[in-house]
Design an enzyme around this catalytic site. Structure first.
Site, PDB file in Angstrom:
ATOM      1  N   GLU A 177       0.849  -1.205   0.000  1.00 57.45           N
ATOM      2  CA  GLU A 177       0.000   0.000   0.000  1.00 57.45           C
ATOM      3  C   GLU A 177       0.881   1.251   0.000  1.00 57.45           C
ATOM      4  O   GLU A 177       1.933   1.299   0.645  1.00 57.45           O
ATOM      5  CB  GLU A 177      -0.974  -0.016   1.193  1.00 57.45           C
ATOM      6  CG  GLU A 177      -2.099   0.980   0.985  1.00 57.45           C
ATOM      7  CD  GLU A 177      -3.287   0.806   1.927  1.00 57.45           C
ATOM      8  OE1 GLU A 177      -3.221  -0.025   2.852  1.00 57.45           O
ATOM      9  OE2 GLU A 177      -4.296   1.511   1.723  1.00 57.45           O
ATOM     10  N   ASP A 203       1.068   4.164   1.238  1.00 61.21           N
ATOM     11  CA  ASP A 203       1.570   4.945   2.376  1.00 61.21           C
ATOM     12  C   ASP A 203       2.917   4.382   2.847  1.00 61.21           C
ATOM     13  O   ASP A 203       3.640   5.044   3.590  1.00 61.21           O
ATOM     14  CB  ASP A 203       0.563   5.006   3.526  1.00 61.21           C
ATOM     15  CG  ASP A 203      -0.044   3.676   3.897  1.00 61.21           C
ATOM     16  OD1 ASP A 203      -0.100   2.763   3.048  1.00 61.21           O
ATOM     17  OD2 ASP A 203      -0.476   3.531   5.058  1.00 61.21           O
ATOM     18  N   HIS A 222      -3.131  -6.437   6.406  1.00 61.52           N
ATOM     19  CA  HIS A 222      -4.496  -6.524   5.925  1.00 61.52           C
ATOM     20  C   HIS A 222      -4.628  -6.653   4.407  1.00 61.52           C
ATOM     21  O   HIS A 222      -5.749  -6.527   3.872  1.00 61.52           O
ATOM     22  CB  HIS A 222      -5.277  -5.296   6.412  1.00 61.52           C
ATOM     23  CG  HIS A 222      -4.810  -4.011   5.767  1.00 61.52           C
ATOM     24  ND1 HIS A 222      -5.667  -3.204   5.070  1.00 61.52           N
ATOM     25  CD2 HIS A 222      -3.619  -3.428   5.665  1.00 61.52           C
ATOM     26  CE1 HIS A 222      -5.008  -2.149   4.599  1.00 61.52           C
ATOM     27  NE2 HIS A 222      -3.775  -2.264   4.969  1.00 61.52           N
ATOM     28  N   ASP A 265       1.410  -2.694   9.200  1.00 65.12           N
ATOM     29  CA  ASP A 265       0.155  -2.082   9.668  1.00 65.12           C
ATOM     30  C   ASP A 265      -0.371  -2.685  10.976  1.00 65.12           C
ATOM     31  O   ASP A 265      -1.131  -2.023  11.700  1.00 65.12           O
ATOM     32  CB  ASP A 265      -0.928  -2.227   8.594  1.00 65.12           C
ATOM     33  CG  ASP A 265      -0.821  -1.163   7.499  1.00 65.12           C
ATOM     34  OD1 ASP A 265      -0.269  -0.084   7.763  1.00 65.12           O
ATOM     35  OD2 ASP A 265      -1.300  -1.430   6.383  1.00 65.12           O
ATOM     36  N   TYR A 311      -8.026   2.141  14.667  1.00 63.36           N
ATOM     37  CA  TYR A 311      -7.274   1.626  13.515  1.00 63.36           C
ATOM     38  C   TYR A 311      -7.709   0.195  13.194  1.00 63.36           C
ATOM     39  O   TYR A 311      -7.965  -0.164  12.041  1.00 63.36           O
ATOM     40  CB  TYR A 311      -5.769   1.671  13.831  1.00 63.36           C
ATOM     41  CG  TYR A 311      -4.905   1.390  12.644  1.00 63.36           C
ATOM     42  CD1 TYR A 311      -4.432   2.418  11.843  1.00 63.36           C
ATOM     43  CD2 TYR A 311      -4.572   0.087  12.293  1.00 63.36           C
ATOM     44  CE1 TYR A 311      -3.651   2.156  10.729  1.00 63.36           C
ATOM     45  CE2 TYR A 311      -3.803  -0.189  11.199  1.00 63.36           C
ATOM     46  CZ  TYR A 311      -3.341   0.848  10.414  1.00 63.36           C
ATOM     47  OH  TYR A 311      -2.580   0.577   9.313  1.00 63.36           O
ATOM     48  N   HIS A 352       2.586   2.741  11.590  1.00 68.26           N
ATOM     49  CA  HIS A 352       1.911   3.999  11.937  1.00 68.26           C
ATOM     50  C   HIS A 352       1.908   4.147  13.461  1.00 68.26           C
ATOM     51  O   HIS A 352       1.649   3.173  14.185  1.00 68.26           O
ATOM     52  CB  HIS A 352       0.443   3.989  11.501  1.00 68.26           C
ATOM     53  CG  HIS A 352       0.236   3.827  10.022  1.00 68.26           C
ATOM     54  ND1 HIS A 352       0.476   4.820   9.118  1.00 68.26           N
ATOM     55  CD2 HIS A 352      -0.205   2.770   9.303  1.00 68.26           C
ATOM     56  CE1 HIS A 352       0.193   4.391   7.896  1.00 68.26           C
ATOM     57  NE2 HIS A 352      -0.222   3.133   7.982  1.00 68.26           N
TER      58      HIS A 352
HETATM   59 FE1  FEO Z   1      -2.166  -0.846   4.490  1.00 69.13          FE
HETATM   60 FE2  FEO Z   1      -0.610   1.662   6.276  1.00 69.13          FE
HETATM   61  O1  FEO Z   1      -1.143   0.712   4.721  1.00 69.13           O
END
Ligand code: FEO
Length: 388
Positions: free
Chosen positions: A80, A82, A144, A163, A191, A222
């Site tokens: 992903e 990010d 995920h 994640d 989250y 994160h």
């Molecule tokens: Fe599934 Fe923080 O990207």
């Protein structure tokens, strides 16, 4: 912008996004971070990158430790963007680097970036010796995304699970115990509810896969790095992935002229009279990403759905689309609402929630036009089977 040392030779080199307030529809009032980690050994390894908008911050933090051109390997735990978005910038600065990813990760990166980067796919059980340290890889599909993978450094007892265990929380303080645990725990729950919840069985498998690891530090992609409260958040993950809930209720609703809201209050008072803590969430006033966090941990969820143009009110329809995707499990549900000339949309709303496996001991309750005290009394009396 400097790196922060986690343990000798292992650094946080991520970026803090203080201003992001929307993360593909998830409201993030506290911003977020994109965490990347630099390991300096005989080989120099970067684990994950950051969102493209923050590539300069990442490269600056790396440069405070080593020249980025010295990076040998970039581990992409997750495709992903990010986390992969700055790969082009990092690879431009680190021309000798190879990208390590799971097989699905390799395929996903090719489909995202359409580049012929030097890559190596790794599977669960494979490891790479990078000098004094080893990188061990565990695939955690659907935690995920299909490509998701975690990286473990046994010599430092550091787990980098991408994640998993993350929170959208921007803070100048990197470690969990330097922040309010209540705030961090809430953001971890939010989250989980908004990102990870559809994949409970896969999360349970991933937790089993990491259960035997000796862990000092957990650096998600994160939010804060866990060093004092990992056991607490692990216990929360066990509950969330099993769909465990508290004996609490949430009444979620919208209203056009106050009729469905009057019904919502009558429903809430039934829970209150039974000593069941009840939270009321108007979809006009509370964002769906917060409502779903309440839904995740409540046993009872009552949904008030007014009818507009023979359809569900769009705020409720949108919320149901969100719930249908995130699939909170093991709920006792109730749908109610007011209508003018045709109430079938209220049953449609109930059908969507039945479709994700919720129990409905009481059929959908509706009132034509404005409920009077008799209607509200009948609605309250009808709820008895919910508690059977
Ligand atoms: Fe599934 Fe923080 O990207």
């Amino acid at each position: 912008m400097k790196a922060k040392e986690l343990k000798p030779g292992v650094y946080w080199v991520g970026a803090i996004d203080w201003n992001v307030r929307d993360f593909h529809g998830y409201e993030t009032p506290r911003g977020t971070t994109y965490n990347a980690y630099l390991i300096v050994d005989e080989q120099i390894v970067l684990v994950d990158t950051v969102k493209k908008t923050h590539s300069a911050e990442l490269l600056q933090r790396i440069s405070s430790v080593v020249d980025p051109s010295r990076i040998d390997l970039i581990v992409a735990n997750h495709v992903e963007m990010d986390h992969s978005g700055s790969l082009p910038e990092v690879l431009a600065a680190a021309p000798k680097a190879r990208v390590i990813a799971s097989p699905n990760g390799e395929a996903g990166l090719k489909k995202h970036f359409h580049q012929d980067w030097p890559m190596k796919a790794v599977r669960t059980g494979e490891s790479l010796k990078i000098g004094r340290r080893t990188l061990q890889f565990v695939q955690v599909p659907f935690v995920h995304w299909p490509d998701s993978m975690v990286t473990y450094i046994p010599e430092d007892r550091i787990l980098l699970p991408n994640d998993a265990f993350g929170q959208h929380y921007a803070s100048a303080n990197l470690f969990d115990d330097q922040n309010s645990f209540g705030v961090v725990q809430f953001e971890a729950a939010k989250y989980y509810a908004n990102i990870v919840m559809p994949y409970g069985p896969q999360v349970a498998k991933a937790l089993d896969a990491i259960a035997g690891l000796d862990i000092d530090l957990v650096g998600p992609s994160h939010g804060v790095v866990w060093r004092s409260h990992f056991k607490d958040i692990l216990a929360d993950y066990r509950k969330w992935c099993a769909g465990e809930s508290r004996n609490e209720a949430v009444v979620v609703y919208d209203t056009m002229w106050g009729s469905t809201e009057a019904m919502a209050k009558a429903v809430a008072s039934v829970f209150e009279q039974r000593g069941i803590p009840v939270t009321m969430r108007s979809l006009k006033h509370t964002h769906a990403s917060d409502v779903i966090t309440d839904v995740m941990t409540a046993r009872y969820v009552a949904l008030g759905c007014p009818v507009l143009n023979l359809s569900m009110l769009p705020t409720v329809a949108g919320f149901l689309a969100y719930v249908k995707g995130l699939k909170p499990v093991r709920k006792r549900g109730l749908v109610f609402g007011s209508y003018g000339w045709d109430g079938r949309a209220i049953q449609e709303a109930e059908g969507i929630l039945k479709g994700i496996g919720w129990e409905f001991p009481v059929p959908a309750q509706s009132v034509k036009w404005v409920p009077n005290s008799d209607d509200l009394g009948k609605l309250a009396a009808s709820l008895e089977p919910l508690f059977g």
